[in-house]
Design an enzyme around this catalytic site. Sequence first.
Site, mmCIF file in Angstrom:
data_model
loop_
_atom_site.group_PDB
_atom_site.id
_atom_site.type_symbol
_atom_site.label_atom_id
_atom_site.label_comp_id
_atom_site.label_asym_id
_atom_site.label_seq_id
_atom_site.Cartn_x
_atom_site.Cartn_y
_atom_site.Cartn_z
ATOM 1 N N ILE A 18 0.829 -1.208 0.000
ATOM 2 C CA ILE A 18 0.000 0.000 0.000
ATOM 3 C C ILE A 18 0.865 1.260 0.000
ATOM 4 O O ILE A 18 0.630 2.198 -0.770
ATOM 5 C CB ILE A 18 -0.940 -0.025 1.236
ATOM 6 N N TYR A 158 -4.562 -7.839 16.219
ATOM 7 C CA TYR A 158 -4.571 -6.983 15.023
ATOM 8 C C TYR A 158 -5.815 -6.091 15.040
ATOM 9 O O TYR A 158 -5.728 -4.868 14.870
ATOM 10 C CB TYR A 158 -4.550 -7.860 13.769
ATOM 11 N N LYS A 162 -5.924 -2.003 15.483
ATOM 12 C CA LYS A 162 -6.446 -1.141 14.410
ATOM 13 C C LYS A 162 -7.635 -0.320 14.917
ATOM 14 O O LYS A 162 -7.841 0.817 14.464
ATOM 15 C CB LYS A 162 -6.819 -1.970 13.187
ATOM 16 N N ILE A 191 -6.767 -5.999 0.390
ATOM 17 C CA ILE A 191 -6.041 -5.354 -0.701
ATOM 18 C C ILE A 191 -4.951 -6.325 -1.151
ATOM 19 O O ILE A 191 -4.208 -6.860 -0.304
ATOM 20 C CB ILE A 191 -5.400 -4.016 -0.231
ATOM 21 N N LEU A 192 -4.840 -6.527 -2.447
ATOM 22 C CA LEU A 192 -3.882 -7.514 -2.956
ATOM 23 C C LEU A 192 -2.455 -6.967 -2.894
ATOM 24 O O LEU A 192 -1.958 -6.374 -3.849
ATOM 25 C CB LEU A 192 -4.259 -7.911 -4.387
HETATM 26 N N1 NAD Z 1 -3.249 -5.714 2.433
HETATM 27 C C1 NAD Z 1 -4.393 -5.750 3.070
HETATM 28 O O1 NAD Z 1 -5.323 -6.518 2.730
HETATM 29 C C2 NAD Z 1 -4.623 -4.831 4.240
HETATM 30 C C3 NAD Z 1 -5.925 -4.722 4.753
HETATM 31 C C4 NAD Z 1 -6.152 -3.884 5.824
HETATM 32 C C5 NAD Z 1 -5.112 -3.155 6.358
HETATM 33 N N2 NAD Z 1 -3.854 -3.280 5.854
HETATM 34 C C6 NAD Z 1 -2.786 -2.516 6.471
HETATM 35 O O2 NAD Z 1 -2.065 -1.826 5.483
HETATM 36 C C7 NAD Z 1 -0.730 -1.611 5.944
HETATM 37 C C8 NAD Z 1 0.265 -2.042 4.876
HETATM 38 O O3 NAD Z 1 0.040 -3.379 4.564
HETATM 39 P P1 NAD Z 1 0.499 -4.028 3.192
HETATM 40 O O4 NAD Z 1 -0.520 -5.045 2.857
HETATM 41 O O5 NAD Z 1 0.838 -2.973 2.222
HETATM 42 O O6 NAD Z 1 1.810 -4.813 3.676
HETATM 43 P P2 NAD Z 1 3.194 -5.183 2.941
HETATM 44 O O7 NAD Z 1 3.734 -6.370 3.666
HETATM 45 O O8 NAD Z 1 3.015 -5.271 1.474
HETATM 46 O O9 NAD Z 1 4.099 -3.933 3.277
HETATM 47 C C9 NAD Z 1 4.423 -3.646 4.610
HETATM 48 C C10 NAD Z 1 5.748 -2.920 4.641
HETATM 49 O O10 NAD Z 1 5.988 -2.577 6.012
HETATM 50 C C11 NAD Z 1 7.342 -2.902 6.304
HETATM 51 N N3 NAD Z 1 7.425 -3.173 7.756
HETATM 52 C C12 NAD Z 1 6.873 -4.194 8.449
HETATM 53 N N4 NAD Z 1 7.192 -4.084 9.747
HETATM 54 C C13 NAD Z 1 7.931 -2.960 9.871
HETATM 55 C C14 NAD Z 1 8.554 -2.312 10.948
HETATM 56 N N5 NAD Z 1 8.470 -2.790 12.202
HETATM 57 N N6 NAD Z 1 9.233 -1.172 10.726
HETATM 58 C C15 NAD Z 1 9.328 -0.666 9.468
HETATM 59 N N7 NAD Z 1 8.797 -1.248 8.386
HETATM 60 C C16 NAD Z 1 8.095 -2.385 8.597
HETATM 61 C C17 NAD Z 1 7.677 -4.107 5.459
HETATM 62 O O11 NAD Z 1 9.100 -4.204 5.249
HETATM 63 C C18 NAD Z 1 6.931 -3.768 4.168
HETATM 64 O O12 NAD Z 1 7.740 -3.010 3.286
HETATM 65 C C19 NAD Z 1 -0.611 -2.344 7.266
HETATM 66 O O13 NAD Z 1 -0.840 -1.448 8.334
HETATM 67 C C20 NAD Z 1 -1.750 -3.335 7.198
HETATM 68 O O14 NAD Z 1 -2.199 -3.730 8.473
HETATM 69 C C21 NAD Z 1 -3.582 -4.104 4.813
#
Ligand code: NAD
Length: 268
Positions: A18, A158, A162, A191-192
């Site tokens: 994201i 989680y 949130k 989200i993919l």
């Molecule tokens: N993808 C989904 O379906 C979804 C749905 C709801 C919420 N979210 C939220 O969106 C956000 C991003 O998720 P995403 O799906 O893009 O994940 P992702 O795994 O694609 O990217 C997450 C990034 O965060 C970095 N990261 C993880 N822990 C870290 C830390 N302690 N310090 C610094 N960097 C760190 C990772 O290296 C990675 O680059 C998160 O907060 C997640 O909870 C995602």
Amino acid sequence: MGRVQNKVALVTGGASGIALSTAHLLANEGAKVVIGDFNIEGAEKVAKSIVSRGGVATAKFLDASNAESIKEAVDYTVETFGKLNVLFNNVGVTNINKDLDVVNIDLGEWDRIMNVNAKSVLLGSRYAIPHMVEAGGGSIINTASMGGVASDAIRTAYGASKAAVVNLTKYIATQYGKDYIRCNAVAPGLILTPAAESNMSEAVLDIFKKYNALPYNGEPDDIGYTVLFLASDESKYITGQTIEVEGGHYIANPTIADSNAFINSQDK
Ligand SMILES: NC(=O)c1ccc[n+]([C@@H]2O[C@H](COP(=O)([O-])OP(=O)(O)OC[C@H]3O[C@@H](n4cnc5c(N)ncnc54)[C@H](O)[C@@H]3O)[C@@H](O)[C@H]2O)c1
């Protein structure tokens, strides 16, 4: 003139998913972007890719579980680009093997997840706000989740973390609104991204799609465009809100499919 022209943004977790997409969208619209991530190689790759397309970006190591590291990334942003206008507090983690139901959840994992997901939002904001006051205002955007709005069979920590992000968003908005600092959250549904796809099989992804109002699962830029809007002055009167970006997954009465099947069976 871009939609966030000359604004300086720090994006956390920007090496993937994201926030990677969001970093590109912000840079395309004229922002100078710092990509913070503990995957520093990944963050550097994203910054390079933005620069190669004519944008302005740099990478900075940031560990969202560590207060000092978050402060360093905020300070680095101001030292590098002279100010801070936008903070995207995006890092969030879970662990589907240990973040279980209330009786079985690993309590160490509860602490870790609350620390990374909720406390990092508090800390990022704590260190960014004085710089935003100095800049005459700013926009903080937090990544919540539909898991913080609705409940699930597992991922208890989680969801609670949130939900904390959703309410923390209102507290920050309330406490610093008079300084022209806005704070909003985005609550993604599925989200993919690499994180989601590695946690879910194709079959589970199809189930999610089936229950969406829209006919597809979300993509990173579905969130990125919302964050871009919240970062820009187009949203200047919006604060304290959580925008649910979830393809209409949660809007309908959950009994609708069973009810329709029942009604159809009675008609015959
Ligand atoms: N993808 C989904 O379906 C979804 C749905 C709801 C919420 N979210 C939220 O969106 C956000 C991003 O998720 P995403 O799906 O893009 O994940 P992702 O795994 O694609 O990217 C997450 C990034 O965060 C970095 N990261 C993880 N822990 C870290 C830390 N302690 N310090 C610094 N960097 C760190 C990772 O290296 C990675 O680059 C998160 O907060 C997640 O909870 C995602």
